[in-house]
Design an enzyme around this catalytic site. Structure first.
Site, PDB file in Angstrom:
ATOM      1  N   SER A 144     -14.262   6.539  46.192  1.00 50.94           N
ATOM      2  CA  SER A 144     -14.544   5.104  46.132  1.00 50.94           C
ATOM      3  C   SER A 144     -13.308   4.300  45.775  1.00 50.94           C
ATOM      4  CB  SER A 144     -15.583   4.822  45.039  1.00 50.94           C
ATOM      5  OG  SER A 144     -16.777   5.482  45.295  1.00 50.94           O
ATOM      6  N   HIS A 165     -14.974   6.797  53.974  1.00 54.10           N
ATOM      7  CA  HIS A 165     -15.746   6.227  52.860  1.00 54.10           C
ATOM      8  C   HIS A 165     -17.087   5.695  53.363  1.00 54.10           C
ATOM      9  CE1 HIS A 165     -16.278   3.020  49.548  1.00 54.10           C
ATOM     10  NE2 HIS A 165     -16.700   4.176  49.104  1.00 54.10           N
ATOM     11  N   GLU A 177     -15.656   3.233  56.127  1.00 54.59           N
ATOM     12  CA  GLU A 177     -14.245   2.844  56.087  1.00 54.59           C
ATOM     13  C   GLU A 177     -13.413   4.086  56.393  1.00 54.59           C
ATOM     14  OE1 GLU A 177     -14.226  -0.814  52.862  1.00 54.59           O
ATOM     15  OE2 GLU A 177     -14.238   1.219  52.065  1.00 54.59           O
ATOM     16  N   ASN A 215     -15.069  -2.062  48.260  1.00 54.32           N
ATOM     17  CA  ASN A 215     -15.102  -1.908  46.802  1.00 54.32           C
ATOM     18  C   ASN A 215     -14.117  -2.823  46.087  1.00 54.32           C
ATOM     19  OD1 ASN A 215     -17.155  -0.106  46.808  1.00 54.32           O
ATOM     20  ND2 ASN A 215     -15.884   1.719  46.577  1.00 54.32           N
TER      21      ASN A 215
HETATM   22  C1  3HC Z   1     -19.378   2.404  45.222  1.00 49.77           C
HETATM   23  C2  3HC Z   1     -19.259   3.039  46.574  1.00 49.77           C
HETATM   24  O1  3HC Z   1     -17.969   3.584  46.764  1.00 49.77           O
HETATM   25  C3  3HC Z   1     -19.589   2.199  47.772  1.00 49.77           C
HETATM   26  C4  3HC Z   1     -21.049   1.850  47.881  1.00 49.77           C
HETATM   27  O2  3HC Z   1     -21.846   2.617  48.381  1.00 49.77           O
HETATM   28  S1  3HC Z   1     -21.481   0.347  47.275  1.00 49.77           S
HETATM   29  C5  3HC Z   1     -23.201   0.259  47.587  1.00 49.77           C
HETATM   30  C6  3HC Z   1     -23.511  -0.178  48.994  1.00 49.77           C
HETATM   31  N1  3HC Z   1     -24.940  -0.257  49.158  1.00 49.77           N
HETATM   32  C7  3HC Z   1     -25.610  -1.413  49.012  1.00 49.77           C
HETATM   33  O3  3HC Z   1     -25.031  -2.456  48.792  1.00 49.77           O
HETATM   34  C8  3HC Z   1     -27.096  -1.274  49.129  1.00 49.77           C
HETATM   35  C9  3HC Z   1     -27.775  -2.588  48.956  1.00 49.77           C
HETATM   36  N2  3HC Z   1     -29.198  -2.404  49.125  1.00 49.77           N
HETATM   37  C10 3HC Z   1     -29.779  -2.400  50.336  1.00 49.77           C
HETATM   38  O4  3HC Z   1     -29.151  -2.556  51.369  1.00 49.77           O
HETATM   39  C11 3HC Z   1     -31.282  -2.242  50.355  1.00 49.77           C
HETATM   40  O5  3HC Z   1     -31.770  -2.579  49.074  1.00 49.77           O
HETATM   41  C12 3HC Z   1     -31.724  -0.788  50.706  1.00 49.77           C
HETATM   42  C13 3HC Z   1     -31.413  -0.491  52.174  1.00 49.77           C
HETATM   43  C14 3HC Z   1     -31.062   0.275  49.845  1.00 49.77           C
HETATM   44  C15 3HC Z   1     -33.220  -0.653  50.450  1.00 49.77           C
HETATM   45  O6  3HC Z   1     -33.867  -1.706  51.076  1.00 49.77           O
HETATM   46  P1  3HC Z   1     -35.026  -2.528  50.340  1.00 49.77           P
HETATM   47  O7  3HC Z   1     -35.580  -3.476  51.337  1.00 49.77           O
HETATM   48  O8  3HC Z   1     -34.450  -3.056  49.083  1.00 49.77           O
HETATM   49  O9  3HC Z   1     -36.082  -1.436  49.904  1.00 49.77           O
HETATM   50  P2  3HC Z   1     -37.127  -0.620  50.756  1.00 49.77           P
HETATM   51  O10 3HC Z   1     -38.236  -1.496  51.253  1.00 49.77           O
HETATM   52  O11 3HC Z   1     -37.475   0.537  49.873  1.00 49.77           O
HETATM   53  O12 3HC Z   1     -36.290  -0.059  51.987  1.00 49.77           O
HETATM   54  C16 3HC Z   1     -36.073  -0.774  53.191  1.00 49.77           C
HETATM   55  C17 3HC Z   1     -36.027   0.194  54.318  1.00 49.77           C
HETATM   56  O13 3HC Z   1     -34.978   1.130  54.100  1.00 49.77           O
HETATM   57  C18 3HC Z   1     -35.490   2.472  54.145  1.00 49.77           C
HETATM   58  N3  3HC Z   1     -34.721   3.258  53.186  1.00 49.77           N
HETATM   59  C19 3HC Z   1     -34.289   2.842  51.973  1.00 49.77           C
HETATM   60  N4  3HC Z   1     -33.597   3.835  51.396  1.00 49.77           N
HETATM   61  C20 3HC Z   1     -33.607   4.874  52.259  1.00 49.77           C
HETATM   62  C21 3HC Z   1     -33.037   6.172  52.211  1.00 49.77           C
HETATM   63  N5  3HC Z   1     -32.343   6.616  51.173  1.00 49.77           N
HETATM   64  N6  3HC Z   1     -33.235   6.968  53.290  1.00 49.77           N
HETATM   65  C22 3HC Z   1     -33.936   6.558  54.361  1.00 49.77           C
HETATM   66  N7  3HC Z   1     -34.470   5.331  54.455  1.00 49.77           N
HETATM   67  C23 3HC Z   1     -34.312   4.511  53.411  1.00 49.77           C
HETATM   68  C24 3HC Z   1     -36.941   2.338  53.764  1.00 49.77           C
HETATM   69  O14 3HC Z   1     -37.724   3.381  54.265  1.00 49.77           O
HETATM   70  C25 3HC Z   1     -37.320   1.001  54.390  1.00 49.77           C
HETATM   71  O15 3HC Z   1     -37.594   1.141  55.742  1.00 49.77           O
HETATM   72  P3  3HC Z   1     -38.547   0.069  56.519  1.00 49.77           P
HETATM   73  O16 3HC Z   1     -38.181  -1.301  56.031  1.00 49.77           O
HETATM   74  O17 3HC Z   1     -38.218   0.281  57.952  1.00 49.77           O
HETATM   75  O18 3HC Z   1     -39.915   0.480  56.110  1.00 49.77           O
HETATM   76  N1  NAD Z   2     -22.550   6.643  44.450  1.00 47.72           N
HETATM   77  C1  NAD Z   2     -22.124   5.852  45.403  1.00 47.72           C
HETATM   78  O1  NAD Z   2     -22.729   4.813  45.686  1.00 47.72           O
HETATM   79  C2  NAD Z   2     -20.882   6.192  46.165  1.00 47.72           C
HETATM   80  C3  NAD Z   2     -20.625   5.531  47.379  1.00 47.72           C
HETATM   81  C4  NAD Z   2     -19.481   5.854  48.129  1.00 47.72           C
HETATM   82  C5  NAD Z   2     -18.601   6.829  47.654  1.00 47.72           C
HETATM   83  N2  NAD Z   2     -18.887   7.468  46.471  1.00 47.72           N
HETATM   84  C6  NAD Z   2     -17.957   8.536  46.057  1.00 47.72           C
HETATM   85  O2  NAD Z   2     -18.502   9.781  46.493  1.00 47.72           O
HETATM   86  C7  NAD Z   2     -18.192  10.802  45.529  1.00 47.72           C
HETATM   87  C8  NAD Z   2     -19.475  11.412  45.028  1.00 47.72           C
HETATM   88  O3  NAD Z   2     -20.289  10.411  44.453  1.00 47.72           O
HETATM   89  P1  NAD Z   2     -21.836  10.658  44.179  1.00 47.72           P
HETATM   90  O4  NAD Z   2     -22.392   9.352  43.786  1.00 47.72           O
HETATM   91  O5  NAD Z   2     -22.430  11.443  45.291  1.00 47.72           O
HETATM   92  O6  NAD Z   2     -21.760  11.585  42.868  1.00 47.72           O
HETATM   93  P2  NAD Z   2     -22.858  12.559  42.290  1.00 47.72           P
HETATM   94  O7  NAD Z   2     -22.570  12.688  40.839  1.00 47.72           O
HETATM   95  O8  NAD Z   2     -24.224  12.146  42.738  1.00 47.72           O
HETATM   96  O9  NAD Z   2     -22.539  13.939  43.035  1.00 47.72           O
HETATM   97  C9  NAD Z   2     -21.334  14.659  42.881  1.00 47.72           C
HETATM   98  C10 NAD Z   2     -21.656  16.117  43.162  1.00 47.72           C
HETATM   99  O10 NAD Z   2     -20.423  16.842  43.223  1.00 47.72           O
HETATM  100  C11 NAD Z   2     -20.642  18.091  42.595  1.00 47.72           C
HETATM  101  N3  NAD Z   2     -19.334  18.627  42.214  1.00 47.72           N
HETATM  102  C12 NAD Z   2     -18.528  18.201  41.216  1.00 47.72           C
HETATM  103  N4  NAD Z   2     -17.389  18.917  41.208  1.00 47.72           N
HETATM  104  C13 NAD Z   2     -17.490  19.826  42.235  1.00 47.72           C
HETATM  105  C14 NAD Z   2     -16.645  20.827  42.746  1.00 47.72           C
HETATM  106  N5  NAD Z   2     -15.443  21.076  42.217  1.00 47.72           N
HETATM  107  N6  NAD Z   2     -17.061  21.556  43.809  1.00 47.72           N
HETATM  108  C15 NAD Z   2     -18.274  21.301  44.385  1.00 47.72           C
HETATM  109  N7  NAD Z   2     -19.115  20.350  43.931  1.00 47.72           N
HETATM  110  C16 NAD Z   2     -18.732  19.633  42.874  1.00 47.72           C
HETATM  111  C17 NAD Z   2     -21.561  17.793  41.429  1.00 47.72           C
HETATM  112  O11 NAD Z   2     -22.245  18.946  40.977  1.00 47.72           O
HETATM  113  C18 NAD Z   2     -22.501  16.764  42.047  1.00 47.72           C
HETATM  114  O12 NAD Z   2     -23.644  17.362  42.633  1.00 47.72           O
HETATM  115  C19 NAD Z   2     -17.332  10.135  44.462  1.00 47.72           C
HETATM  116  O13 NAD Z   2     -15.984  10.286  44.803  1.00 47.72           O
HETATM  117  C20 NAD Z   2     -17.761   8.674  44.563  1.00 47.72           C
HETATM  118  O14 NAD Z   2     -16.785   7.795  44.095  1.00 47.72           O
HETATM  119  C21 NAD Z   2     -20.011   7.184  45.729  1.00 47.72           C
END
Ligand code: 3HC
Ligand code: NAD
Length: 342
Positions: A144, A165, A177, A215
């Protein structure tokens, strides 16, 4: 989702170009991201090996995949539940599990790492795998916030190393990404872009800078929300004056009274979440999203940003966030974060 393993033409450092099919994908880390990436790769016809540190964790990873596929199948086969069951079974069959990363990478065309967000641990992993993976195998990190260049420096395949990513939940989020370092070859970048498209995602190309695109914008916004909430909790003026002595200024009594009486911050976390959903069109508010992503991840991201740019106040830590992480309140995955989850 259609089954279609990716046909990718990839060149090598010599002028020879050969057709390489990215068919076998090894994903290291079976947490929420690794399981999600495994799901979409298997759903698009790839053979997937999912690696984690124990069989118990891997059982949970498969449960995560099945749970997500059930939601997909419920819509896709709403009137044919048996076909839905068959759909899930076929995809899950394409995912094998292993606790032995070194063996798993040996037949792999692409290794995607999604383990803990820690530079040293990622470097150790890739350095070990580099010695055993075939020479054509591309390595990619789902980090991330860490520098792809720093992670890749532990290997001798920096031309075949990039960032891939994904976003959480992987099954739903359309973006990937694709990150290249100065050493990443164009062939590798093309392969990663093509692979993302075969997964049904929209790739964007990014340079290897802190937080890439999303991010870099999203996490400081989340941290600002936390600070907005925590301001009153931390009796803001005194506290921030001690933290940043250069910004100290005499505080009028009325403001102090306001601060001590306003112990729930400038706004409640619930109101901040509602504000960003209804006022800015976010699908989740910043506290809901932080709990969804994992507070350990949010903390690791902001710390990685701070390491690269220590003077930037946008990357300041939050005592509240640090406290929750120290207490093991990591969000949905542990049942409690900013909110309690069932
Ligand atoms: C930090 C990292 O590096 C980077 C990141 O990842 S940052 C995070 C990025 N993600 C976001 O910003 C997520 C923001 N949230 C969302 O887009 C929405 O809330 C969400 C898609 C997760 C869920 O949607 P929401 O309307 O709130 O809830 P919900 O009604 O339960 O789900 C909507 C639809 O998605 C589906 N869905 C949600 N999660 C699911 C999953 N894990 N798998 C499969 N389908 C899923 C549901 O079945 C539902 O389908 P439908 O509308 O066709 O019936
Ligand atoms: N959580 C998010 O929304 C998100 C979104 C994009 C990217 N990421 C990135 O993806 C990576 C994983 O995030 P996550 O949220 O899935 O974490 P998580 O804690 O859910 O899962 C990490 C997994 O890695 C396993 N693990 C740790 N060290 C290991 C090793 N040496 N060998 C094999 N397995 C090992 C752990 O047991 C765990 O099951 C991180 O680098 C995070 O920054 C996270």
């Amino acid at each position: 989702m259609a089954f279609a393993a990716s046909q990718i033409v990839r060149g090598f450092s010599s002028s020879a170009v050969r057709n390489v099919v990215i068919k076998n994908v090894t994903i290291i880390g079976g947490g929420q991201m690794g399981a999600g990436i495994a799901q979409v790769a298997a759903s698009t016809g790839h053979s997937v090996t999912l690696v984690d540190t124990s069989d118990d964790i891997l059982k949970k990873s498969i449960k995560l995949i099945e749970g997500s596929l059930k939601r997909v199948a419920k819509k896709k086969f709403s009137d044919k539940p048996e076909a839905g069951e068959e759909f899930i079974k076929k995809i899950v069959q394409k995912v094998s599990t292993s606790t032995d990363a070194e063996s798993a990478v040996q037949g792999s065309d692409l290794v995607v790492e999604a383990i803990v967000e820690n530079l040293k641990i990622k470097q150790d992993l890739f350095s070990r795998l580099d010695k055993l993976a075939p020479s054509h195998t591309i390595f990619a990190s789902n980090t991330s916030s860490l520098s792809i260049c720093d992670i890749a420096s532990s290997t001798n395949r920096q031309d075949r190393f990039g960032g891939l990513h994904f976003f959480n939940p992987v099954a739903m989020m359309k973006l990937v990404e694709v990150i290249g370092t100065p050493a990443t070859s164009q062939d590798t970048l093309d392969s990663l872009l093509d692979f993302s498209k075969v997964l049904g995602k929209t790739p964007v190309s990014c340079k290897d800078t802190s937080g890439f695109i999303v991010n870099r914008l999203l996490v400081p916004c989340m941290m600002e929300a936390i600070r907005l909430y925590e301001r009153g909790v931390c009796t803001c003026c005194f506290y921030s004056s001690f933290k940043h002595p250069s910004s100290f200024s005499p505080i009028p009594l009325t403001l102090l009274i306001f601060c001590f009486s306003n112990l729930s911050g400038d706004a409640s976390k619930e109101d901040i979440d509602i504000g960003m959903k209804l006022g800015a069109g976010y699908p989740m508010g910043p506290f809901e999203l932080a709990d969804y992503v994992g507070l350990d991840i949010v903390k690791a991201v902001i710390e990685a940003f701070k390491t690269k740019d220590p003077k930037n106040p946008l990357f300041d830590s939050s005592d509240l966030l640090n406290k929750l992480v120290a207490e093991g309140k990591l969000g949905i995955k542990t049942g409690e974060g900013f909110y309690k989850h069932k």
